[in-house]
Design a protein around this motif. Structure first.
Motif, PDB file in Angstrom:
ATOM      1  N   SER A  34       3.994 -74.399 -87.527  1.00 57.62           N
ATOM      2  CA  SER A  34       4.373 -73.682 -88.738  1.00 57.62           C
ATOM      3  C   SER A  34       3.385 -72.559 -89.069  1.00 57.62           C
ATOM      4  CB  SER A  34       4.480 -74.655 -89.911  1.00 57.62           C
ATOM      5  OG  SER A  34       3.208 -75.163 -90.228  1.00 57.62           O
ATOM      6  N   THR A  35       2.243 -72.508 -88.395  1.00 59.32           N
ATOM      7  CA  THR A  35       1.270 -71.472 -88.707  1.00 59.32           C
ATOM      8  C   THR A  35       1.575 -70.166 -87.981  1.00 59.32           C
ATOM      9  OG1 THR A  35      -0.223 -72.207 -86.956  1.00 59.32           O
ATOM     10  CG2 THR A  35      -0.560 -73.140 -89.142  1.00 59.32           C
ATOM     11  N   GLU A  36       2.342 -70.229 -86.931  1.00 65.08           N
ATOM     12  CA  GLU A  36       2.651 -69.038 -86.147  1.00 65.08           C
ATOM     13  C   GLU A  36       4.140 -69.036 -85.832  1.00 65.08           C
ATOM     14  OE1 GLU A  36       1.861 -68.504 -81.646  1.00 65.08           O
ATOM     15  OE2 GLU A  36       0.075 -67.729 -82.651  1.00 65.08           O
ATOM     16  N   ARG A  37       4.779 -67.884 -86.065  1.00 62.88           N
ATOM     17  CA  ARG A  37       6.198 -67.745 -85.718  1.00 62.88           C
ATOM     18  C   ARG A  37       6.333 -66.639 -84.687  1.00 62.88           C
ATOM     19  NH1 ARG A  37       9.831 -66.310 -90.431  1.00 62.88           N
ATOM     20  NH2 ARG A  37       8.050 -65.112 -91.128  1.00 62.88           N
ATOM     21  N   GLU A  41       9.349 -62.672 -77.348  1.00 64.89           N
ATOM     22  CA  GLU A  41       8.555 -63.123 -76.204  1.00 64.89           C
ATOM     23  C   GLU A  41       9.328 -62.829 -74.929  1.00 64.89           C
ATOM     24  OE1 GLU A  41       5.698 -66.843 -75.008  1.00 64.89           O
ATOM     25  OE2 GLU A  41       7.312 -67.207 -76.431  1.00 64.89           O
ATOM     26  N   GLN A  42       8.974 -61.718 -74.281  1.00 64.09           N
ATOM     27  CA  GLN A  42       9.623 -61.310 -73.039  1.00 64.09           C
ATOM     28  C   GLN A  42       8.642 -60.525 -72.201  1.00 64.09           C
ATOM     29  OE1 GLN A  42      13.356 -59.269 -73.471  1.00 64.09           O
ATOM     30  NE2 GLN A  42      14.198 -60.801 -74.855  1.00 64.09           N
ATOM     31  N   GLN A  43       8.735 -60.686 -70.880  1.00 61.76           N
ATOM     32  CA  GLN A  43       7.918 -59.942 -69.918  1.00 61.76           C
ATOM     33  C   GLN A  43       6.432 -60.038 -70.239  1.00 61.76           C
ATOM     34  OE1 GLN A  43       9.545 -55.990 -69.979  1.00 61.76           O
ATOM     35  NE2 GLN A  43      11.520 -56.639 -69.206  1.00 61.76           N
ATOM     36  N   GLY A  44       5.994 -61.188 -70.722  1.00 63.18           N
ATOM     37  CA  GLY A  44       4.582 -61.395 -71.030  1.00 63.18           C
ATOM     38  C   GLY A  44       4.153 -60.850 -72.376  1.00 63.18           C
ATOM     39  N   ILE A  45       5.060 -60.212 -73.107  1.00 66.44           N
ATOM     40  CA  ILE A  45       4.747 -59.653 -74.423  1.00 66.44           C
ATOM     41  C   ILE A  45       5.098 -60.681 -75.492  1.00 66.44           C
ATOM     42  CG2 ILE A  45       5.337 -57.857 -76.104  1.00 66.44           C
ATOM     43  CD1 ILE A  45       6.042 -56.047 -73.702  1.00 66.44           C
ATOM     44  N   ARG A  46       4.169 -60.892 -76.434  1.00 69.91           N
ATOM     45  CA  ARG A  46       4.423 -61.797 -77.568  1.00 69.91           C
ATOM     46  C   ARG A  46       4.160 -61.035 -78.859  1.00 69.91           C
ATOM     47  NH1 ARG A  46       1.336 -66.408 -78.355  1.00 69.91           N
ATOM     48  NH2 ARG A  46       3.138 -67.474 -79.171  1.00 69.91           N
ATOM     49  N   ILE A  47       5.116 -61.102 -79.772  1.00 69.46           N
ATOM     50  CA  ILE A  47       4.977 -60.505 -81.099  1.00 69.46           C
ATOM     51  C   ILE A  47       5.478 -61.536 -82.090  1.00 69.46           C
ATOM     52  CG2 ILE A  47       5.799 -58.685 -82.657  1.00 69.46           C
ATOM     53  CD1 ILE A  47       6.028 -56.883 -80.161  1.00 69.46           C
ATOM     54  N   GLY A  48       4.722 -61.709 -83.174  1.00 65.03           N
ATOM     55  CA  GLY A  48       5.141 -62.693 -84.159  1.00 65.03           C
ATOM     56  C   GLY A  48       4.375 -62.561 -85.458  1.00 65.03           C
ATOM     57  N   LEU A  49       4.511 -63.577 -86.287  1.00 63.22           N
ATOM     58  CA  LEU A  49       3.879 -63.607 -87.604  1.00 63.22           C
ATOM     59  C   LEU A  49       2.928 -64.788 -87.677  1.00 63.22           C
ATOM     60  CD1 LEU A  49       7.103 -62.965 -89.711  1.00 63.22           C
ATOM     61  CD2 LEU A  49       5.409 -61.283 -88.970  1.00 63.22           C
ATOM     62  N   GLU A  50       1.806 -64.588 -88.367  1.00 63.86           N
ATOM     63  CA  GLU A  50       0.817 -65.639 -88.568  1.00 63.86           C
ATOM     64  C   GLU A  50       0.214 -65.490 -89.948  1.00 63.86           C
ATOM     65  OE1 GLU A  50      -2.074 -64.973 -85.468  1.00 63.86           O
ATOM     66  OE2 GLU A  50      -2.863 -63.177 -86.422  1.00 63.86           O
ATOM     67  N   PRO A  51      -0.355 -66.548 -90.513  1.00 67.79           N
ATOM     68  CA  PRO A  51      -1.026 -66.421 -91.809  1.00 67.79           C
ATOM     69  C   PRO A  51      -2.176 -65.419 -91.696  1.00 67.79           C
ATOM     70  CG  PRO A  51      -0.754 -68.727 -91.218  1.00 67.79           C
ATOM     71  CD  PRO A  51      -0.361 -67.922 -90.015  1.00 67.79           C
ATOM     72  N   ASP A  52      -2.381 -64.613 -92.722  1.00 69.15           N
ATOM     73  CA  ASP A  52      -3.434 -63.601 -92.706  1.00 69.15           C
ATOM     74  C   ASP A  52      -4.722 -64.191 -93.279  1.00 69.15           C
ATOM     75  OD1 ASP A  52      -5.104 -61.433 -92.915  1.00 69.15           O
ATOM     76  OD2 ASP A  52      -3.568 -60.095 -93.728  1.00 69.15           O
ATOM     77  N   PRO A  53      -5.728 -64.442 -92.419  1.00 68.25           N
ATOM     78  CA  PRO A  53      -6.975 -65.039 -92.904  1.00 68.25           C
ATOM     79  C   PRO A  53      -7.823 -64.088 -93.749  1.00 68.25           C
ATOM     80  CG  PRO A  53      -7.184 -64.501 -90.585  1.00 68.25           C
ATOM     81  CD  PRO A  53      -5.756 -64.213 -90.976  1.00 68.25           C
ATOM     82  N   ARG A 128       0.538 -61.667 -91.407  1.00 66.47           N
ATOM     83  CA  ARG A 128       0.296 -60.441 -90.663  1.00 66.47           C
ATOM     84  C   ARG A 128       1.029 -60.552 -89.333  1.00 66.47           C
ATOM     85  NH1 ARG A 128      -6.104 -60.855 -88.957  1.00 66.47           N
ATOM     86  NH2 ARG A 128      -5.879 -62.556 -87.469  1.00 66.47           N
ATOM     87  N   ILE A 129       1.197 -59.427 -88.655  1.00 69.06           N
ATOM     88  CA  ILE A 129       1.926 -59.374 -87.395  1.00 69.06           C
ATOM     89  C   ILE A 129       0.914 -59.465 -86.262  1.00 69.06           C
ATOM     90  CG2 ILE A 129       3.307 -57.883 -85.886  1.00 69.06           C
ATOM     91  CD1 ILE A 129       3.499 -57.536 -89.631  1.00 69.06           C
TER      92      ILE A 129
END
Length: 178
Positions: A34-37, A41-53, A128-129
């Protein structure tokens, strides 16, 4: 008959104990997920959302300006201005001045800018992204470009953790440092 009752009792105890042990494990797995969404995720690329510390580090209550309605052209204009420079190893730094390179190549920008715009639209004020991209043009490499982005006030903040142009240094202890 007594032997059968003991076996049933033992079986119930084992099942109960395994359930008791598995519940905290399952709960901790759901907390981690639940901390990271991950949104892309394709071709080794990951983009998502995470809590901003960085929100907790401020004396005054802070929040990000998310969700944000950036369009792809605006985001690309902002990201194209960012360059990184440095070198890997001490000798390279003595012999040559570091040359700045773009944060993202034009090919990377074309692949991720739409995904980043979508992430900005889905992010909450406390998120944050994050991004993680493999080294371009190389089939096998551990070098990646990783970091995060967030909008706060009038500014786009970029946190760069690693860039694929710079080889990770081996400190001899198994840790990677740039």
């Amino acid at each position: 008959s007594v032997h059968m009752q003991i076996n049933r009792f033992t079986h119930r105890v084992l099942v109960s104990c395994s359930l008791l042990l598995s519940v905290p494990v399952l709960a901790s797995c759901s907390l981690l997920s639940s901390t990271e969404r991950v949104l892309y995720e394709q071709q080794g690329i990951r983009i998502g959302l995470e809590p901003d510390p960085t929100l907790d580090r401020s004396d005054a209550p802070a929040h990000n300006n998310h969700p944000a309605e950036l369009n792809q052209a605006e985001l690309e204009t902002l990201l194209r201005t960012i360059q990184v420079s440095g070198w890997s190893g001490t000798i390279a730094g003595i012999l040559d001045n570091p040359r700045p390179v773009p944060l993202f190549t034009s090919g990377e920008m074309a692949m991720i800018s739409g995904q980043l715009v979508t992430a900005f639209r889905q992010a909450t004020p406390s998120e944050r992204i994050f991004f993680s991209l493999p080294k371009p043009g190389v089939a096998y490499s551990e070098d990646r470009t990783t970091g995060s982005l967030f909008l706060r006030g009038r500014y786009l903040h970029v946190v760069l953790l690693d860039h694929s142009s710079f080889i990770q240094a081996d400190t001899g202890g198994g840790e990677t440092k740039d």
